[in-house]
Design an enzyme around this catalytic site. Structure first.
Site, PDB file in Angstrom:
ATOM      1  CE  LYS A   1      -4.438  -1.315   1.838  1.00 53.53           C
ATOM      2  NZ  LYS A   1      -5.297  -1.456   2.992  1.00 53.53           N
TER       3      LYS A   1
ATOM      4  CG  ASP B   1      -9.086   0.172   2.875  1.00 53.61           C
ATOM      5  OD1 ASP B   1      -9.767  -0.703   2.304  1.00 53.61           O
ATOM      6  OD2 ASP B   1      -7.854   0.080   3.031  1.00 53.61           O
TER       7      ASP B   1
HETATM    8  P1  NAP Z   1      -0.177  -2.447   7.115  1.00 47.99           P
HETATM    9  O1  NAP Z   1      -0.202  -1.095   6.534  1.00 47.99           O
HETATM   10  O2  NAP Z   1       0.939  -3.370   6.768  1.00 47.99           O
HETATM   11  O3  NAP Z   1      -0.249  -2.297   8.718  1.00 47.99           O
HETATM   12  C1  NAP Z   1      -0.139  -3.427   9.526  1.00 47.99           C
HETATM   13  C2  NAP Z   1      -0.462  -3.050  10.973  1.00 47.99           C
HETATM   14  O4  NAP Z   1      -0.425  -4.253  11.734  1.00 47.99           O
HETATM   15  C3  NAP Z   1       0.553  -2.108  11.604  1.00 47.99           C
HETATM   16  O5  NAP Z   1      -0.075  -1.315  12.569  1.00 47.99           O
HETATM   17  C4  NAP Z   1       1.524  -3.102  12.265  1.00 47.99           C
HETATM   18  O6  NAP Z   1       2.213  -2.585  13.394  1.00 47.99           O
HETATM   19  C5  NAP Z   1       0.555  -4.136  12.769  1.00 47.99           C
HETATM   20  N1  NAP Z   1       1.221  -5.417  12.967  1.00 47.99           N
HETATM   21  C6  NAP Z   1       1.672  -6.259  11.989  1.00 47.99           C
HETATM   22  N2  NAP Z   1       2.239  -7.347  12.551  1.00 47.99           N
HETATM   23  C7  NAP Z   1       2.136  -7.175  13.898  1.00 47.99           C
HETATM   24  C8  NAP Z   1       2.523  -7.956  15.027  1.00 47.99           C
HETATM   25  N3  NAP Z   1       3.150  -9.128  14.866  1.00 47.99           N
HETATM   26  N4  NAP Z   1       2.251  -7.489  16.264  1.00 47.99           N
HETATM   27  C9  NAP Z   1       1.619  -6.316  16.426  1.00 47.99           C
HETATM   28  N5  NAP Z   1       1.237  -5.507  15.401  1.00 47.99           N
HETATM   29  C10 NAP Z   1       1.493  -5.949  14.152  1.00 47.99           C
HETATM   30  O7  NAP Z   1      -1.515  -3.241   6.759  1.00 47.99           O
HETATM   31  P2  NAP Z   1      -2.975  -2.630   6.483  1.00 47.99           P
HETATM   32  O8  NAP Z   1      -3.190  -2.453   5.051  1.00 47.99           O
HETATM   33  O9  NAP Z   1      -3.139  -1.471   7.386  1.00 47.99           O
HETATM   34  O10 NAP Z   1      -3.925  -3.851   6.910  1.00 47.99           O
HETATM   35  C11 NAP Z   1      -4.089  -4.190   8.287  1.00 47.99           C
HETATM   36  C12 NAP Z   1      -5.152  -5.284   8.409  1.00 47.99           C
HETATM   37  O11 NAP Z   1      -6.412  -4.792   7.994  1.00 47.99           O
HETATM   38  C13 NAP Z   1      -4.876  -6.516   7.548  1.00 47.99           C
HETATM   39  O12 NAP Z   1      -5.226  -7.668   8.264  1.00 47.99           O
HETATM   40  C14 NAP Z   1      -5.807  -6.339   6.368  1.00 47.99           C
HETATM   41  O13 NAP Z   1      -6.185  -7.569   5.781  1.00 47.99           O
HETATM   42  C15 NAP Z   1      -6.994  -5.681   7.044  1.00 47.99           C
HETATM   43  N6  NAP Z   1      -7.795  -4.906   6.085  1.00 47.99           N
HETATM   44  C16 NAP Z   1      -9.105  -5.274   5.914  1.00 47.99           C
HETATM   45  C17 NAP Z   1      -9.885  -4.548   5.042  1.00 47.99           C
HETATM   46  C18 NAP Z   1     -11.325  -4.944   4.843  1.00 47.99           C
HETATM   47  O14 NAP Z   1     -11.936  -4.507   3.862  1.00 47.99           O
HETATM   48  N7  NAP Z   1     -11.910  -5.715   5.715  1.00 47.99           N
HETATM   49  C19 NAP Z   1      -9.374  -3.448   4.345  1.00 47.99           C
HETATM   50  C20 NAP Z   1      -8.043  -3.107   4.569  1.00 47.99           C
HETATM   51  C21 NAP Z   1      -7.268  -3.833   5.448  1.00 47.99           C
HETATM   52  P3  NAP Z   1       3.639  -1.839  13.229  1.00 47.99           P
HETATM   53  O15 NAP Z   1       3.323  -0.441  12.758  1.00 47.99           O
HETATM   54  O16 NAP Z   1       4.212  -1.894  14.581  1.00 47.99           O
HETATM   55  O17 NAP Z   1       4.413  -2.638  12.203  1.00 47.99           O
END
Ligand code: NAP
Length: 498
Positions: free
Chosen positions: A298, A334
């Site tokens: 992203k 989103d």
């Molecule tokens: P991203 O930009 O990569 O952000 C990931 C987030 O998760 C960050 O805050 C990261 O923390 C945290 N994280 C990852 N691994 C971790 C761990 N082991 N322990 C604690 N925190 C951890 O991803 P994103 O696009 O924001 O997506 C996040 C989630 O939302 C995903 O599961 C995605 O599938 C879901 N999502 C769902 C929808 C929907 O339509 N339902 C839409 C978008 C996203 P750090 O900053 O500390 O790395």
């Protein structure tokens, strides 16, 4: 139109026939992978085509080519001879095709094939890496004019997929099969018509048989999700860019159903990529019209975007691409998806004045923060990386904390609504509960953006305490509806709202 061939990897002929029966309406041909058969079964394969009742391919794939056959060339020759000998006058009782490798030239076998109407598929396998020179690999296939050349090469990344697609489009028109194996080659299977492939190999994964090759798709998914039989060279292609987990996403089922509902000749498919540059190389090779973007691309794709929508700019994350001339427009759906899903979840409850905790500070958390700020909630951002929590909170005047037990009191003070926007607990990702140190009181409303699994540990714990909970599937559908609007300029059909 490419044919759908089911590769049968059962241990017995009877098991293979039973599985074939489950898929009859969805496949045009069957490949008997004799290398998967139990030793005693390998020598009774002659009756298979007649019992299968549709065109059959005989393959005895060696280990070096990604198969299971390890007994040596002498035994393999006997298995091939058993399958091809005693040809029947009614050609339907014979194998219609046999898979012979580019380095396997046994005149007696080839002569028998020609006499009994079994067409040779002349295969070049490179199961570990993409050959540097695909033209040389094609030449090395050394196929005769009545044979079908087949190239099955591993795609170690989206760059390899780009090279394979570009190369295949220049091939002279003739019966052929071109496959990129592995998860990065996944689109080459769905787009078999586009690559000029005579047929596409599928595996009975949903019926419990092992996949015949890495990246093979179940025929049910091929037809039910991707509408394989309706795809052609001119079908418009849309992609889902992200890590290898995109292959399990539910969004292809949604978008393809919607394309079908409005009668659009378009397909949406997963395009795993390690980095933004390789994704865009594959996107250009396939002439992608648009894409959805997910973890981990992203943010890294932002430099490739020529124009950002106002919402994407303000949120600082983009999850949707639209091709505009030579460039790409970036959007964020989103936020709109979460907004609608949240209102539905809270059943019209007044949002202003509620106190909320956002777990996470990545792209999705930024969209959540944007929506909650717009509705006037007082929020706390907690994140593993406290610096990122601070940076996001600062943009909206929210409180922030590093995600550990010291933040417990702060969360208790922002607990009308708790939103998980981390990937912790997601299928194929980091297992666990991003708020394991917080005890739910049961008065919270908890929305988890994750929708696979349907109930994460966080949601189970919250529910057990009596809290209202919802997973991210509603958000997925509503944000996908926005993507449809951006890509097509049309109102989203009902597929997204079921
Ligand atoms: P991203 O930009 O990569 O952000 C990931 C987030 O998760 C960050 O805050 C990261 O923390 C945290 N994280 C990852 N691994 C971790 C761990 N082991 N322990 C604690 N925190 C951890 O991803 P994103 O696009 O924001 O997506 C996040 C989630 O939302 C995903 O599961 C995605 O599938 C879901 N999502 C769902 C929808 C929907 O339509 N339902 C839409 C978008 C996203 P750090 O900053 O500390 O790395």
């Amino acid at each position: 139109m490419s044919l759908v061939c089911l590769s049968l990897t059962g241990r017995t002929i009877a098991e293979n026939l039973a599985v074939l029966d489950l898929y009859r309406g969805q496949v045009d041909a069957a490949e008997l992978r004799a290398d998967f058969l139990d030793p005693s079964e390998k020598f009774i394969i002659r009756s298979f085509p007649e019992r299968a009742g549709l065109p059959c391919i005989l393959s005895v794939r060696r280990k070096m080519d990604g198969g299971q056959f390890a007994e040596g060339e002498g035994v393999r020759l006997v298995v091939l001879a058993k399958g091809l000998a005693y040809a029947k006058r009614d050609k339907r009782a014979n194998f219609a095709f046999v898979d012979l490798e580019s380095d396997f030239h046994v005149p007696a076998v080839e002569e028998a094939c020609r006499t009994f109407g079994t067409r040779i598929i002349r295969s070049y396998y490179s199961p570990k890496a993409m050959p540097k020179d695909l033209d040389a690999a094609w030449t090395a296939t050394a196929f005769a004019s009545d044979e079908i050349p087949k190239i099955a090469v591993n795609c170690a990344g989206a760059n390899d997929l780009a090279s394979l697609v570009t190369w295949a489009e220049e091939l002279p028109k003739r019966d052929r099969i071109v496959i990129g194996t592995g998860e990065y080659g996944y689109p080459s299977r769905i787009l078999a018509s586009r690559l000029g492939s005579f047929l596409c190999f599928t595996s009975a994964i949903n019926a419990g048989l092992p996949g015949a090759a890495p990246g093979q798709i179940d025929p049910e998914t091929m037809q039910g999700v991707y509408r394989f039989r309706s795809l052609s060279k001119s079908t418009a292609v849309y992609g889902l860019a992200g890590g290898p987990s995109v292959v399990g996403s539910r969004s292809p089922a949604l978008h393809n159903l919607a394309f079908d509902e409005v009668g659009m000749d378009a397909v949406y498919l997963p395009m795993p990529a390690r980095d933004a540059a390789s994704f865009f190389a594959a996107a250009d090779a396939l002439g992608l019209k648009g894409a959805a973007v997910t973890v981990p691309l992203k943010e890294s794709l932002l430099p490739f975007i020529s124009e950002l929508s106002p919402a994407a700019r303000e949120i600082g994350a983009c999850n949707t691409l639209l091709r505009k001339g030579d460039g790409w427009e970036g959007h964020n759906t989103d936020a709109a998806g979460f907004d609608r899903a949240l209102k539905e979840f809270l059943e019209g409850r007044e949002l202003r004045g509620l106190r909320a905790t956002i777990i996470g500070a990545g792209g999705a958390a930024r969209a959540v923060a944007y929506v909650l700020a717009a509705h006037g909630l007082s929020c706390l951002v907690v994140n593993r990386d406290g610096g990122r929590a601070r940076a996001l909170a600062k943009d909206y005047g929210f409180a922030f904390a590093t995600s550990d037990e010291r933040a417990c009191d702060l969360v208790s003070d922002h607990a009308d609504l708790i939103v998980n926007a981390t990937s912790v607990g997601m299928e194929g990702g980091q297992a666990g509960d991003p708020l394991s140190w917080y005890d739910f009181t049961g008065r919270e409303a908890v929305y988890d953006l994750i929708y696979k699994p349907e109930r994460t540990r966080l949601l189970s714990r919250a529910r057990a305490a009596g809290a209202r909970v919802c997973n991210g599937y509603s958000m997925l559908r509503y944000q996908a509806a926005e993507q449809f609007r951006i890509w097509t300029g049309q109102e989203p059909p009902s597929a997204y709202y079921r």
